[in-house]
Design a protein around this motif. Sequence first.
Motif, PDB file in Angstrom:
ATOM      1  N   GLN A   9       0.647  -1.148  -0.012  1.00  0.00           N
ATOM      2  CA  GLN A   9       0.327   0.157   0.212  1.00  0.00           C
ATOM      3  C   GLN A   9       0.670   1.238  -0.061  1.00  0.00           C
ATOM      4  O   GLN A   9       0.320   2.218  -0.851  1.00  0.00           O
ATOM      5  CB  GLN A   9      -0.892   0.091   1.517  1.00  0.00           C
ATOM      6  CG  GLN A   9      -1.949  -1.250   1.155  1.00  0.00           C
ATOM      7  CD  GLN A   9      -2.864  -0.704   2.815  1.00  0.00           C
ATOM      8  OE1 GLN A   9      -1.884  -1.130   3.111  1.00  0.00           O
ATOM      9  NE2 GLN A   9      -4.040  -1.477   3.000  1.00  0.00           N
ATOM     10  N   ASP A  48      -3.153   6.325  -2.003  1.00  0.00           N
ATOM     11  CA  ASP A  48      -4.425   6.916  -0.759  1.00  0.00           C
ATOM     12  C   ASP A  48      -3.811   7.670   0.416  1.00  0.00           C
ATOM     13  O   ASP A  48      -4.804   8.283   1.206  1.00  0.00           O
ATOM     14  CB  ASP A  48      -5.110   5.746   0.356  1.00  0.00           C
ATOM     15  CG  ASP A  48      -6.243   4.722  -0.033  1.00  0.00           C
ATOM     16  OD1 ASP A  48      -6.431   3.894   0.363  1.00  0.00           O
ATOM     17  OD2 ASP A  48      -6.392   5.102  -1.216  1.00  0.00           O
ATOM     18  N   ASP A 102      -6.814   9.314   2.606  1.00  0.00           N
ATOM     19  CA  ASP A 102      -7.236   7.990   3.290  1.00  0.00           C
ATOM     20  C   ASP A 102      -5.736   8.369   4.937  1.00  0.00           C
ATOM     21  O   ASP A 102      -5.966   7.830   6.222  1.00  0.00           O
ATOM     22  CB  ASP A 102      -8.008   7.211   3.473  1.00  0.00           C
ATOM     23  CG  ASP A 102      -8.347   6.233   4.647  1.00  0.00           C
ATOM     24  OD1 ASP A 102      -8.457   4.750   4.758  1.00  0.00           O
ATOM     25  OD2 ASP A 102      -9.011   7.119   5.554  1.00  0.00           O
ATOM     26  N   LEU A 103      -5.161   8.094   4.033  1.00  0.00           N
ATOM     27  CA  LEU A 103      -4.085   7.830   4.672  1.00  0.00           C
ATOM     28  C   LEU A 103      -2.971   8.836   4.620  1.00  0.00           C
ATOM     29  O   LEU A 103      -2.463   9.773   4.030  1.00  0.00           O
ATOM     30  CB  LEU A 103      -2.545   6.588   3.877  1.00  0.00           C
ATOM     31  CG  LEU A 103      -3.510   5.376   4.025  1.00  0.00           C
ATOM     32  CD1 LEU A 103      -2.237   4.491   2.944  1.00  0.00           C
ATOM     33  CD2 LEU A 103      -3.275   4.616   4.719  1.00  0.00           C
ATOM     34  N   ARG A 121      -3.895   5.449   8.629  1.00  0.00           N
ATOM     35  CA  ARG A 121      -5.341   5.225   8.073  1.00  0.00           C
ATOM     36  C   ARG A 121      -6.539   6.018   9.336  1.00  0.00           C
ATOM     37  O   ARG A 121      -7.226   5.293   9.728  1.00  0.00           O
ATOM     38  CB  ARG A 121      -5.696   3.411   8.001  1.00  0.00           C
ATOM     39  CG  ARG A 121      -7.054   3.533   6.791  1.00  0.00           C
ATOM     40  CD  ARG A 121      -7.082   2.480   6.051  1.00  0.00           C
ATOM     41  NE  ARG A 121      -5.188   2.392   5.027  1.00  0.00           N
ATOM     42  CZ  ARG A 121      -6.083   2.418   3.361  1.00  0.00           C
ATOM     43  NH1 ARG A 121      -6.903   2.846   3.384  1.00  0.00           N
ATOM     44  NH2 ARG A 121      -4.837   1.933   3.190  1.00  0.00           N
ATOM     45  N   SER A 124      -9.820   6.150   7.962  1.00  0.00           N
ATOM     46  CA  SER A 124     -10.920   5.609   8.653  1.00  0.00           C
ATOM     47  C   SER A 124     -11.108   4.665   9.543  1.00  0.00           C
ATOM     48  O   SER A 124     -11.979   4.275   9.768  1.00  0.00           O
ATOM     49  CB  SER A 124     -11.421   5.116   6.666  1.00  0.00           C
ATOM     50  OG  SER A 124     -10.249   4.463   6.662  1.00  0.00           O
TER      51      SER A 124
END
Length: 125
Positions: free
Chosen positions: A1, A28, A32-33, A105, A107
């Motif tokens: 990732q 991301d 998100d990251l 992260r 989320s």
Amino acid sequence: QVQLVESGGGLVQPGGSLRLSCAASGSDLGSDLWINDMAWHRQAPGKQRELVALITRSGSTNYQESVRGRFTIARDNSKNTVNLQLNSLKPEDTAVYYCAASITRRSTMTTNGYWGQGTPVTVSS
């Protein structure tokens, strides 16, 4: 990732300079990251890995005593990069230098650490 890729290592004479760069990549990142602290560590032959310099997202820095005043860490949050300027290099700075990042992260509110593959720095005449 997430991948951290270092560059800029090499052979330099005592008293010389090098600039190490590290770029973080991932689909991301920035959404998100979220990259928190970024740091440079080093590991000399036969020794444990040690923290060289750290920089927070807001730009606060901390250095190992042996490099303070010679090395400078800086980051660009818009580019997800962190650099380490090495000046007045000494033979004892010889090591593999690793980039590291703490990434959350959002989320899931989970945080993980990531490492680059390392870039060698050799200080020798």
